[in-house]
Design a protein around this motif. Structure first.
Motif, PDB file in Angstrom:
ATOM      1  N   UNK A 104       0.821  -1.216   0.000  1.00 33.16           N
ATOM      2  CA  UNK A 104       0.000   0.000   0.000  1.00 33.16           C
ATOM      3  C   UNK A 104       0.850   1.259   0.000  1.00 33.16           C
ATOM      4  N   UNK A 105       1.897   1.294   0.821  1.00 34.95           N
ATOM      5  CA  UNK A 105       2.774   2.464   0.820  1.00 34.95           C
ATOM      6  C   UNK A 105       3.445   2.640  -0.541  1.00 34.95           C
ATOM      7  N   UNK A 106       3.949   1.562  -1.130  1.00 33.93           N
ATOM      8  CA  UNK A 106       4.627   1.666  -2.425  1.00 33.93           C
ATOM      9  C   UNK A 106       3.688   2.199  -3.506  1.00 33.93           C
ATOM     10  N   UNK A 107       2.477   1.646  -3.565  1.00 33.73           N
ATOM     11  CA  UNK A 107       1.533   2.069  -4.604  1.00 33.73           C
ATOM     12  C   UNK A 107       1.049   3.502  -4.366  1.00 33.73           C
ATOM     13  N   UNK A 108       0.728   3.860  -3.123  1.00 29.79           N
ATOM     14  CA  UNK A 108       0.196   5.200  -2.851  1.00 29.79           C
ATOM     15  C   UNK A 108       1.258   6.288  -2.973  1.00 29.79           C
ATOM     16  N   UNK A 109       2.461   6.039  -2.499  1.00 28.11           N
ATOM     17  CA  UNK A 109       3.520   7.045  -2.645  1.00 28.11           C
ATOM     18  C   UNK A 109       3.850   7.247  -4.121  1.00 28.11           C
ATOM     19  N   UNK A 110       3.903   6.160  -4.873  1.00 28.12           N
ATOM     20  CA  UNK A 110       4.156   6.278  -6.310  1.00 28.12           C
ATOM     21  C   UNK A 110       3.021   7.029  -6.992  1.00 28.12           C
TER      22      UNK A 110
END
Length: 180
Positions: A104-110
């Motif tokens: 979730x962090x990887x997808x949302x930050x990207x």
């Protein structure tokens, strides 16, 4: 006789405590999701598009082959299916929780970075001409030479968000999350 699992941490035994311990992570994820939505609806930079540029961005408008919601949903759901199957086999809620947070962090930050860049750059899509002039009748400012679009405003707004590719960014996020 069945062997006791000393290291078993299930959702029932450790789930609530783990979620409370990481409340700040979930709050940050909610804020990132809200930021993605806000930036998505923000108007993009209106970059100069002159008559001489129209030959490069005159591709026909075609319906999207992949819906906008499909890439992030598949990018999140596919890894989660793997995580859940590993959880079922190992019964370790900590692995499940941290893997879910990582994706979730990887997808949302990207998504935040990609949408901010798309909005700030305002590069026209290859079909911008037909988004701007759906009837084919071109209209330009006589002084500056910039386009005066008379197409659908929402369709035109999306037509100024070509760079960087959201599909590529989302896939890059998954590769990055895989390395966590």
């Amino acid at each position: 006789m069945r062997e006791a699992q000393l290291g078993s941490h299930t959702i029932q035994t450790h789930g609530v405590r783990l979620a409370r311990k990481h409340t700040h992570d979930w709050v940050v994820l909610i804020l990132l999701a809200a930021l993605v939505v806000a930036v998505h609806y923000a108007p993009p930079f209106s970059r100069f598009v002159g008559k001489d540029m129209m030959t490069d961005i005159r591709y026909p408008v075609k319906p999207s082959t992949v819906p906008a919601w499909a890439v992030p949903m598949i990018s999140i759901l596919c890894p989660w299916l793997v995580f859940i199957s590993i959880y079922v086999a190992r019964r370790d809620v900590y692995d499940l929780h941290h893997a879910a947070l990582g994706v979730l962090f990887a997808v949302l930050i990207t998504a935040v970075f990609t949408d901010v860049i798309k909005t700030a750059v305002g590069r026209p899509r290859p079909d911008f001409f037909w988004r701007c002039f759906p009837d084919g009748k071109q209209l330009y400012d006589q002084v500056i030479g910039d386009v005066i679009c008379h197409g659908d405003k929402n369709f035109l707004k999306d037509g100024r968000k070509s760079f960087p590719s959201g599909h590529t960014s989302c896939k890059f996020a998954l590769v990055s999350a895989h390395r966590l």
